[in-house]
Design an enzyme around this catalytic site. Sequence first.
Site, PDB file in Angstrom:
ATOM      1  N   LYS A 115       8.897  23.732  22.770  1.00 18.08           N
ATOM      2  CA  LYS A 115       8.367  24.491  22.712  1.00 18.08           C
ATOM      3  C   LYS A 115       6.452  24.106  23.721  1.00 18.08           C
ATOM      4  CE  LYS A 115       8.802  27.121  18.623  1.00 18.08           C
ATOM      5  NZ  LYS A 115       8.887  27.537  16.981  1.00 18.08           N
ATOM      6  N   LYS A 200      19.849  30.571  22.574  1.00 15.11           N
ATOM      7  CA  LYS A 200      20.487  30.732  21.311  1.00 15.11           C
ATOM      8  C   LYS A 200      19.751  31.998  20.829  1.00 15.11           C
ATOM      9  CE  LYS A 200      16.948  28.170  18.954  1.00 15.11           C
ATOM     10  NZ  LYS A 200      16.544  26.823  17.697  1.00 15.11           N
ATOM     11  N   LYS A 203      14.267  35.095  16.237  1.00 21.56           N
ATOM     12  CA  LYS A 203      13.546  35.662  16.186  1.00 21.56           C
ATOM     13  C   LYS A 203      12.900  36.466  16.789  1.00 21.56           C
ATOM     14  CE  LYS A 203      14.141  35.122  11.097  1.00 21.56           C
ATOM     15  NZ  LYS A 203      13.730  33.997  10.291  1.00 21.56           N
TER      16      LYS A 203
END
Length: 338
Positions: A115, A200, A203
């Site tokens: 991140k 992966k 969301k």
Amino acid sequence: PKTIFSGIQPTGVPHLGNYLGALRQWVTLQSEAAKDTTLVYSLVDLHAITVQQDPKQLQQWKKESLAMLLAIGLDPNKSTIFHQSDIPAHAELMWILSCQASTGYLGRMTQWKDKTANEKDSSKKLKLGLLSYPVLQAADVLVHRATHVPVGHDQAQHLEFARELANGFNHTFGGDVLIPPETLISPARRVMSLKDPMAKMSKSHPNPNSRILLTDSEETIRRKIKAAVTDSMDGITYDPEGRPGVSNLIDILYHSDAHPAYSSQDELAKDLADLSMRELKDRVADTVETSIKHIRASYAHFLHDNDHLDSVAAQGAEKAAKSAAITMKAVKSAVGLS
Ligand code: TYM
């Protein structure tokens, strides 16, 4: 006696990766639970705010996520289902653990590194909560004295950290105040994105076609799977390195099938060898639809029963508060706070 704990962020409708990697296991563990097993499942709203959220949206997502946990088959009479922020002990234990947690270790965690990779030039934008996220996650499992934590592969590192924190705490303050939990990684450990099979399914990916939501209609499921990235090689083979897109579809097929007749993806792939890509995709779509359609129907029902949702949350919070209080008493006394 066992205690199962797990959590999911209420940041939108869960996708097939959440379901196959975690949620489905939660339900299986509930149905297989012995009398002395305690099941605790949390909607981790305090984790959700480590990135900026629109308050109205978050409120709506919390409600939807609760309805979804009921829709997949969690039973509030068997499992404690609650909103993390309803139980202040999570944040309180997090602070106490923060005073034991190494910033070096936190800085090496994959999620933090991923991140922060894009924000190197602006450390003002990097928030403390994102760095300390794993400490809150450790508090979640430790405050309920979890012995087993069912998750997908991406959470393994966080739980390793939780075990080290627990052991370190016990070592420093003596005794066995905290219980280092075991990680239960689901067989479908890493469901990949339909658009980028090296990443992966997530969301937050900007392309909604990269994931199948548990609320998607049959038509949408078919459309997304049809558009999944594969390759132009002849025939179907299972080769996650060389053919990640096709192999992800085989994985999804293998793990979605409620009555798997095959002992491995390789064995399944041998039976699929002569299918065209189109036929494979049809088969994957059929199986996914069969495995999640009951959830969609049930979700629509729960979502509109506000009274029931409120009472489930209240009942869950009451049970979770009791569970957490036992640990907080022992922790505070060990540290000298009471
Ligand atoms: P979250 O909300 O990102 O995901 C919820 C669960 O879904 C699993 N998962 C996947 N599994 C397989 N393939 C995928 N593509 C995939 N994407 C998500 C995750 O591994 C997870 O089990 N930090 C956690 C929430 C949390 C938690 C906890 C979990 C907070 N406290 C304590 C366990 C115990 C998270 O963000 O999960």
